[in-house]
Design an enzyme around this catalytic site. Structure first.
Site, mmCIF file in Angstrom:
data_model
loop_
_atom_site.group_PDB
_atom_site.id
_atom_site.type_symbol
_atom_site.label_atom_id
_atom_site.label_comp_id
_atom_site.label_asym_id
_atom_site.label_seq_id
_atom_site.Cartn_x
_atom_site.Cartn_y
_atom_site.Cartn_z
ATOM 1 C CG ASN B 39 -1.930 1.074 1.245
ATOM 2 O OD1 ASN B 39 -1.595 2.248 1.207
ATOM 3 N ND2 ASN B 39 -3.192 0.689 1.297
ATOM 4 C CG HIS B 50 -5.901 -0.501 -1.653
ATOM 5 N ND1 HIS B 50 -7.154 -0.999 -1.383
ATOM 6 C CD2 HIS B 50 -5.879 0.763 -1.128
ATOM 7 C CE1 HIS B 50 -7.855 -0.089 -0.726
ATOM 8 N NE2 HIS B 50 -7.121 0.993 -0.565
ATOM 9 C CD GLU B 52 -4.983 -6.248 -2.146
ATOM 10 O OE1 GLU B 52 -4.558 -5.086 -1.955
ATOM 11 O OE2 GLU B 52 -5.829 -6.791 -1.416
ATOM 12 C CB SER B 77 -10.189 -9.815 3.305
ATOM 13 O OG SER B 77 -11.291 -10.187 2.514
ATOM 14 C CB CYS B 79 -10.866 -3.095 -0.601
ATOM 15 S SG CYS B 79 -10.229 -2.313 -2.113
ATOM 16 C CB CYS B 82 -7.900 -5.158 -4.365
ATOM 17 S SG CYS B 82 -6.962 -3.688 -3.870
ATOM 18 C CG ASP B 142 -6.080 2.208 2.526
ATOM 19 O OD1 ASP B 142 -5.611 2.951 1.653
ATOM 20 O OD2 ASP B 142 -5.979 0.974 2.486
#
Lengths: 145, 145
Positions: B39, B50, B52, B77, B79, B82, B142
């Site tokens: 991130n 982020h 990912e 996990s 969002c 992503c 975020d």
């Protein structure tokens, strides 16, 4: 045409002139454009800078409240990535130039309470059709095909 | 711990050391990491990087086939943004460090045929808990809260 969709289209045209994928977007808060952008796959070698993502990136870090009061304008129906981003930030309204070239996640957005307006604008459509005719492989890459 | 989740955690730790949000990710193709990231909200002032997204950005432009043969590892996990990106590129498998801190769009991913594995790793969880205790407002920003 709506001045904000016009601004998104100008971003798309800028992208086309740069040899890129001609999709543009602007983020509007209280009647002011706070971020504008266009697809930068070619220009930046980026798989994540779709037009909508570039507009959000250029708007910079904003408080949650700003997104929740904003409208996102985009020349083309938003793909799963851009739709997910709309959901993450709770952007309540999306105005789409056209969805004949590509149908994004409009149903998911509506199911989650986002107001989706499709303008069906001929200029947005024509620009994409011209581009896809010229660079079909580049277009496929952008939508993961 | 799985070597690839370990690499994602190392990215998260790097982010924490930089004063950022400690979420990391790696994209793995044929047993090789082809993109890693964490991130960058604080470091780059970015609302879209982020963990990912940063991993995918750092993997650069890849043919559709590569994504469709890849596994995305992430410490938390994913969002909606992503997750939408995973769907856009047809990444078939996602390995998640933990989802107790934040439950992303795992159900949407599964409904679209993505294989989702939650490892429930204590190190990933502890790092996020420490961060959220120190900087709760940054965390809320975020996730659009």
């Amino acid at each position: 045409m709506d001045q904000f969709l016009q601004a998104a289209l100008e971003e798309a045209q800028k992208g086309y002139a740069e040899g890129g994928i001609p999709i543009g977007s602007v983020l509007v808060h209280n009647g002011q454009i706070i971020g504008r952008g266009h697809n930068k796959r070619v220009q930046n070698g980026s798989p994540i800078l779709h037009g909508e993502m570039d507009a959000l990136e250029n708007a910079g870090r904003q408080p949650a409240k700003v997104y929740q009061e904003s409208v996102l304008y985009t020349t083309l129906s938003p793909c799963p990535m851009c739709s997910g981003t709309i959901l993450l930030y709770g952007i309540p309204k999306v105005v789409i130039g056209e969805n004949k070239t590509f149908m994004g996640e409009e149903e998911l957005l509506k199911a989650r309470g986002v107001e989706v307006t499709v303008v069906d604008n001929q200029d947005c459509y024509n620009l994409m059709q011209q581009f896809i005719q010229e660079k079909p492989q580049l277009w496929n890459e952008d939508i993961g095909v």
